[in-house]
Scaffold this active site. Structure first.
Site, PDB file in Angstrom:
ATOM      1  N   ARG A 145       0.637  -1.123   0.063  1.00 35.39           N
ATOM      2  CA  ARG A 145       0.159  -0.119   0.153  1.00 35.39           C
ATOM      3  C   ARG A 145       0.769   1.379  -0.072  1.00 35.39           C
ATOM      4  NH1 ARG A 145      -5.146  -1.090   0.538  1.00 35.39           N
ATOM      5  NH2 ARG A 145      -5.988  -3.117   1.747  1.00 35.39           N
ATOM      6  N   THR A 203     -10.549  -3.666  -6.817  1.00 31.40           N
ATOM      7  CA  THR A 203     -10.927  -3.820  -5.428  1.00 31.40           C
ATOM      8  C   THR A 203     -12.178  -4.862  -5.322  1.00 31.40           C
ATOM      9  OG1 THR A 203     -11.657  -2.763  -3.588  1.00 31.40           O
ATOM     10  CG2 THR A 203     -12.191  -1.615  -5.525  1.00 31.40           C
ATOM     11  N   ASP A 205     -14.106  -4.223  -3.067  1.00 31.77           N
ATOM     12  CA  ASP A 205     -15.089  -3.252  -2.481  1.00 31.77           C
ATOM     13  C   ASP A 205     -16.460  -2.746  -3.493  1.00 31.77           C
ATOM     14  OD1 ASP A 205     -13.465  -3.596  -0.402  1.00 31.77           O
ATOM     15  OD2 ASP A 205     -12.629  -1.364  -0.195  1.00 31.77           O
TER      16      ASP A 205
HETATM   17  P1  FBP Z   1      -8.377  -2.154  -1.473  1.00 34.45           P
HETATM   18  O1  FBP Z   1      -9.282  -1.003  -1.404  1.00 34.45           O
HETATM   19  O2  FBP Z   1      -7.117  -1.791  -1.595  1.00 34.45           O
HETATM   20  O3  FBP Z   1      -8.636  -2.821  -2.641  1.00 34.45           O
HETATM   21  O4  FBP Z   1      -8.721  -3.045  -0.220  1.00 34.45           O
HETATM   22  C1  FBP Z   1      -9.895  -3.559   0.120  1.00 34.45           C
HETATM   23  C2  FBP Z   1     -10.081  -4.310   1.372  1.00 34.45           C
HETATM   24  O5  FBP Z   1     -10.329  -5.865   1.407  1.00 34.45           O
HETATM   25  C3  FBP Z   1     -11.296  -3.828   2.065  1.00 34.45           C
HETATM   26  O6  FBP Z   1     -12.422  -4.468   1.909  1.00 34.45           O
HETATM   27  C4  FBP Z   1     -10.531  -3.682   3.808  1.00 34.45           C
HETATM   28  O7  FBP Z   1     -11.312  -3.033   4.561  1.00 34.45           O
HETATM   29  C5  FBP Z   1      -9.205  -3.737   3.679  1.00 34.45           C
HETATM   30  O8  FBP Z   1      -8.940  -4.020   2.209  1.00 34.45           O
HETATM   31  C6  FBP Z   1      -8.423  -4.502   4.454  1.00 34.45           C
HETATM   32  O9  FBP Z   1      -6.914  -4.202   4.170  1.00 34.45           O
HETATM   33  P2  FBP Z   1      -5.936  -5.002   4.874  1.00 34.45           P
HETATM   34  O10 FBP Z   1      -5.521  -6.193   4.014  1.00 34.45           O
HETATM   35  O11 FBP Z   1      -4.777  -3.935   5.045  1.00 34.45           O
HETATM   36  O12 FBP Z   1      -6.278  -5.584   6.395  1.00 34.45           O
END
Ligand code: FBP
Length: 558
Positions: A145, A203, A205
């Site tokens: 990230r 994503t 999401d």
């Molecule tokens: P992106 O927005 O980078 O596609 O990530 C989506 C997601 O899976 C979200 O749904 C969730 O809140 C977050 O990543 C969790 O992040 P991490 O993998 O850092 O725990």
């Protein structure tokens, strides 16, 4: 390496390309459309992106390839949270690049954008790529990230590009990563470095979509995976008839994932954050809404049910948002240490009571103690409460239990309320991509190379008409700046891609709204089962209901 039979079979799957890309690289030409404008704040975005703003949208079609032939050395980066299909974007890109010229080179920068800054890379070859075709995960090169934002990072990225003779970089990511792709494209163009940048919409999401981008990849597979699990839980609930299951699903702020899972499984309850915000619903009102369903079902002898809770829900509850804001202030800077040094929860509780306004303390006070403590646990790098870490499935089941006890005392309820809690997120992000995601992602990668070959930069690889069979999909490109507006981030106005929240006037929400009362009082569960990779097309090539309703291939009367 030992591999599963499905993995082996999936290596052999041939992803479907849009019809217009099927004739081979030499038979693909470009049709240019109209110049574009950013979705808002045109003057500001134009000033920030003088070299890449306002470019034309483009579509590919069958015809003689007129691009200027040159050796391509392309770098690819996977950025942000995992989403099923990422490996296929890479393999589609690789296949197109090698089909154009076997001497072309594809480098994978490891562990996200930091790989470009730190020059941490691997060169792909057939053997390497073949081990990842049609598989889930981002483990082919890893993800990260890191945001490229400081002058030193841009210079380091430029040095890496120069060292390898990069002609282009493909960034596979969500809204923030593609914002970063636009910024990098502008930097390379402004400095005349001859490096193009192309983004691909990823994503789970589902919040990277707009008039041009019909959906981000990964949403299809992730929601199908969660829906399978929720359907299984529904069947368990309907068999044992003794539990209410509270299921939190990922999705960050937007409730697209929760809504799609609800459309797939018809649970008794699904909260939609955007609706909670629009109606300014309080925690107490939400708890009453769920308790009404529990009580109505109990009156019919059904002391069981399923409720889906989107992970970002609490952000949308106005009083909770205010509470979080006050807690962020209360613990700003050194005050966190002061708070952490307090020896007992009673001391901490007194500190909190003193620091919050009476209205926010009243909200805090009705929360279960475990949730109260979560609010003071992990903070993000900016010192803010991480709402996604709050166990909202437990929060709402506890609030509903309180409501039901109250109703019992008033003689209005005499059912049973035993609960189970689940959180589905990571379970779906690396599943084998559905045929839809396998085809869509391969097409996005293949198409990204076409954009590179034709010299475009600052574009998002765009494949549309997705609710139709792949043969009818339309491939092209969209300037990323078209999707941008200015937003406040960390106290500054920044150019960013506008995030799509659930549209309360859109067909997916309208369908849900029309059916939810019946679902809440009766048992209307549907069981989608596992993703099917082989078999009849009507079970293997299904799109999401969200897409089908948005594009009209499913009607509000279905
Ligand atoms: P992106 O927005 O980078 O596609 O990530 C989506 C997601 O899976 C979200 O749904 C969730 O809140 C977050 O990543 C969790 O992040 P991490 O993998 O850092 O725990």
């Amino acid at each position: 390496m030992k591999i599963s039979p499905l993995q082996k079979a999936r290596y052999e799957y041939s992803p479907k390309l849009p019809g217009m890309l099927r004739n081979g690289i030499s038979d693909i030409c470009v049709k240019e459309g109209e110049p574009t404008q950013s979705v808002a704040d045109q003057d500001k975005i134009k000033a920030l992106f003088p070299n890449t703003y306002g470019k034309k949208e483009i579509t590919f079609q069958k015809g003689t390839n007129t691009s200027v032939a040159k050796k391509q050395v392309v770098g690819v980066i996977l950025s942000g949270g995992q989403a099923p299909g990422g490996h296929n974007v890479v393999s589609g890109l690789y296949d197109a690049l090698k089909a154009a010229d076997r001497n072309n080179v594809l480098l994978g920068f490891r562990n996200g954008p930091s790989g470009l800054v730190e020059d941490d890379f691997v060169e792909f070859n057939d053997e390497f790529i073949n081990e990842y075709r049609n598989t889930g995960g981002f483990d082919i090169i890893g993800s990260g990230r890191t945001k490229i934002e400081t002058p030193e990072q841009f210079e380091a990225a430029a040095a890496t590009a120069k060292k390898h003779g990069l002609t282009a970089v493909v960034i596979i990511g969500g809204d923030d990563s593609n914002t970063n792709a636009a910024v990098l494209a502008e930097y390379f163009a402004a400095n005349k470095l001859g490096v193009q940048v192309i983004g691909c919409p990823k994503t789970i999401d589902g919040d990277l979509k707009n008039d041009d981008i019909e959906c981000s990849f990964g949403f299809d597979t992730a929601t199908k995976t969660y829906s399978e699990l929720i359907g299984n839980i529904e069947r368990d609930a309907n068999s044992a008839k003794k539990y209410w299951h509270f299921v939190k699903v990922m999705g960050r702020s937007a409730s697209h994932v929760a809504l799609e899972c609800a459309l797939e499984t018809q649970p008794n309850i699904c909260l939609i954050g955007e609706e909670v915000a629009a109606k300014k619903m309080s925690l107490s009102q939400i708890a009453d809404y769920i308790a009404d369903s529990v009580a109505a079902r109990a009156a019919k002898g059904m002391n069981f049910g399923v409720a889906i809770i989107p992970e970002g829900i609490v952000e949308f509850v106005p009083e909770f948002g205010t509470l979080i804001g006050e807690i962020n202030e209360l613990l700003a800077g050194e005050k966190t240490e002061e708070f952490n040094a307090l020896p007992t929860w009673a001391d901490k509780y007194a500190f909190i009571k003193k620091g919050l306004t009476p209205a926010s303390f009243a909200v805090f006070d009705i929360l279960p103690e475990a949730i109260q403590k979560q609010l003071f646990l992990e903070r993000d790098p900016h010192g803010n409460v991480q709402v996604s870490l709050i166990e909202s499935e437990k929060l709402f089941s506890a609030l509903v239990a309180d409501k039901l006890e109250q109703r019992r005392k008033e003689g209005k309820y005499n059912g049973k309320f035993k609960t189970q809690h689940h959180f589905f997120g990571y379970e779906g992000r690396c599943a084998f991509p559905s045929n839809f995601d396998a085809d869509y992602c391969y097409s996005l990668g293949y198409n990204a190379f076409m954009l590179i070959q034709y010299g475009y930069t600052g574009y998002l690889s765009k494949v549309s008409n997705l609710s139709r069979p792949a043969e009818e999909w339309v491939a092209g490109g969209m300037p990323i700046t078209k999707m941008m507006n200015m937003e406040r981030r960390n106290g500054e106005d920044k150019p960013v891609i506008r995030k799509a929240l659930v549209d309360l006037n859109g067909n997916p929400f309208k369908y849900f709204e029309a059916h939810r009362k019946e679902w809440s009082e009766n048992t209307c569960f549907t069981f989608p089962g596992a993703i099917q990779y082989y078999g009849p097309t009507e079970v293997c090539d299904l799109t999401t209901r969200t897409l089908a309703l948005e594009k009209g291939t499913m009607s509000l009367d279905d």
